[in-house]
Design an enzyme around this catalytic site. Structure first.
Site, PDB file in Angstrom:
ATOM      1  N   HIS A 127      38.381  38.331  42.107  1.00  0.00           N
ATOM      2  CA  HIS A 127      39.429  38.052  43.105  1.00  0.00           C
ATOM      3  C   HIS A 127      40.728  38.744  42.686  1.00  0.00           C
ATOM      4  O   HIS A 127      41.432  39.328  43.498  1.00  0.00           O
ATOM      5  CB  HIS A 127      39.690  36.543  43.206  1.00  0.00           C
ATOM      6  N   HIS A 147      34.426  35.729  37.837  1.00  0.00           N
ATOM      7  CA  HIS A 147      34.565  35.480  39.273  1.00  0.00           C
ATOM      8  C   HIS A 147      36.036  35.587  39.688  1.00  0.00           C
ATOM      9  O   HIS A 147      36.389  36.349  40.589  1.00  0.00           O
ATOM     10  CB  HIS A 147      34.003  34.095  39.595  1.00  0.00           C
ATOM     11  N   GLU A 148      36.883  34.845  38.997  1.00  0.00           N
ATOM     12  CA  GLU A 148      38.303  34.863  39.364  1.00  0.00           C
ATOM     13  C   GLU A 148      38.911  36.240  39.083  1.00  0.00           C
ATOM     14  O   GLU A 148      39.812  36.686  39.792  1.00  0.00           O
ATOM     15  CB  GLU A 148      39.072  33.759  38.632  1.00  0.00           C
TER      16      GLU A 148
END
Ligand code: CO
Length: 506
Positions: free
Chosen positions: A274, A270-271
């Protein structure tokens, strides 16, 4: 001789760049605070951050910026609305006019109340007692209504002024139009899943996964999907986040639990999503709208795309599973690929948003959106949030939270004044689904590519279509430009139906 518009534009550009340089110092200090700072440094760090934020606010609202923007009004430089100069000026004007509408006193009061309310929220959550927090929620809601009034809003909906901070140009009426059919489809899907005869075994995920092996495995996956570790790092923290410090420096964070594989692994993906967005921004446009992310919703679409559409797919695990079995022989030695893929995709109504699966997650957001709209409209008193929460939760999930810590006190957002933020998580899922369909149409069978360990085509597609465009388009227009269609719930619902039909045999 009068100044040329070019000179005014160059002056604006250099002002914006320096402001962003200054904020990136705060970002770095903030990252350090969450990762390596010794506890004793808290007070000094708060002073540093407060000084910097004051300086940034002063630069952002400097009358000089207003004068430059006036000077540029009607200039030939802005003749083409999609040109970099026109986009930079348009977005600079938006930021400036929002910033100057907020009286300094209100900004300071917000900062002060947010810091106290956050402390009260921590204490209230620890004791699981909403009555300790609601006086602060009351103050915060009053301040946010004041903010909405100062900024102004159309259609008589103050909430829209708050939403616009995170998802520029979007209104709550539009969000309701998007969320309502999504909610109906999810409730139906959830009930089909609960009635399914086939059930994956979730306990596989909570076996023993040594932290050192998780660290190596997560980092390797982040590298393979395209996060560049020459221009970034991965560190550990209590509440994971990604911070794009600036060109060549993107910081990911995660946390490990030896008895939960999914938390750290999918958190890291997820990160990384980003981070891949931040690394894909145009370096030459650093500090300018053309070098910045579109909105929180679009940022979240990138993290969800890599986490869920890539990372929870069967193709992805066709490639990674042999490595996972080698890294975690005790946990996965006797587990088939299909059983593992089922286990990381279990759908189960649960109380805590951040632990929710891909399907029920959206319902957690719809609930918060409903309540915060009512709070800002004045239709729900902060004192009644606990009962409203439990009632709405029961309506959506068929379960009642056993206590406030697992109910209305679980999220930090409202305590620090983030109202209008929650919808961007769900919008992120919807954008991600629609982008993924478009990528698949352009790039062919992505599942087959993932199975071969090939992620570069998808990453480059996202770089070209989304990251490098900066704020050229507002989110709703970007979706149309990239996918040929307005945002809707259909791609997300289709994705969830397809996935869970296969796993649960619906
Ligand atoms: Co995120």
């Amino acid at each position: 001789m009068p100044r040329q518009p070019d000179d005014a534009y160059q002056e604006l550009v250099s002002h914006l760049r320096q402001t962003e340089l200054l904020s990136s110092c705060s970002a770095l200090l903030g990252w350090d605070e969450q990762t390596y700072m010794p506890p004793g440094g808290a007070e000094h760090r708060a002073n540093q951050l407060s000084l910097l934020s004051g300086m940034v606010h002063e630069r952002a609202t400097a009358p000089q910026v207003g004068a430059l923007l006036d000077e540029l009004g009607g200039s030939d430089l802005l003749a083409f609305p999609d040109s970099p100069a026109a986009v930079n000026v348009r977005e600079a004007r938006r930021d400036y006019s929002r910033a100057v509408k907020l009286p300094r006193k209100l900004v300071e009061e917000l900062t002060r109340v947010a810091s106290l309310a956050q402390q009260q929220w921590v204490a209230a959550r620890k004791r699981s007692d909403f009555s300790l927090f609601y006086p602060w929620l009351d103050k915060m809601v009053a301040l946010k209504r004041e903010v909405a009034g100062a900024i102004g809003y159309g259609a008589g909906v103050p909430y829209d002024a708050l939403l616009d901070e995170f998802e520029p140009g979007l209104t709550s009426a539009e969000v309701v139009r998007l969320f309502t059919p999504l909610r109906d489809a999810l409730v139906e899907l959830l009930s089909a899943i609960q009635g399914a005869s086939r059930r994956p075994d979730r306990s596989l995920i909570t076996r023993n996964y040594p932290v050192d092996a998780q660290r190596r495995f997560s980092q390797e996956a982040a590298r393979q999907i395209g996060f560049n570790f020459d221009d970034g790092r991965l560190d550990e923290t209590a509440h994971p986040f990604c911070s794009g410090i600036g060109p060549g420096d993107t910081r990911l964070t995660t946390r490990y639990d030896a008895h939960h594989f999914s938390g750290a692994f999918f958190g890291t993906l997820h990160e990384s999503g980003h981070g891949i967005y931040d690394q894909g921004l145009n370096r030459e446009a650093f500090g300018l709208p053309m070098g910045a992310a579109v909105s929180l919703g679009i940022h979240e679409s990138q993290s969800r795309l890599w986490e869920n559409f890539v990372g929870r797919s069967l193709g992805f695990w066709r490639h990674f599973y042999p490595g996972a079995q080698a890294a975690f022989p005790e946990a996965l030695g006797d587990v088939s690929l299909e059983a593992f893929h089922g286990a990381i995709n279990v759908v189960e109504p649960s109380f805590i948003r951040v632990e929710a699966d891909e399907a029920t997650y959206n319902l957690h957001i719809l609930l918060r959106f409903e309540l915060e709209q009512a709070l800002i409209a004045g239709n729900l008193a902060p004192a009644d949030v606990q009962s409203a929460w439990n009632e709405t939760f029961t309506r959506y999930f068929g379960l009642t939270p056993p206590d406030d810590a697992q109910g209305c006190l679980q999220d930090i957002h409202w305590s620090c004044g983030l109202v209008g933020y929650f919808p961007t998580y769900c919008l992120g899922n919807m954008y991600a689904a629609q982008f993924f369909v478009a990528a698949q149409n352009d790039l062919g069978d992505l599942g087959a590519q993932f199975a071969r360990g090939e992620f570069a085509a998808l990453k480059h597609w996202l770089n070209d279509r989304i990251h490098r465009r900066g704020k050229q388009y507002r989110a709703q227009d970007l979706v149309k430009v990239v996918t040929g269609q307005s945002l809707s719930h259909t791609a997300l619902v289709q994705h969830l139906r397809d996935k869970y039909s296969a796993i649960y045999g619906l």
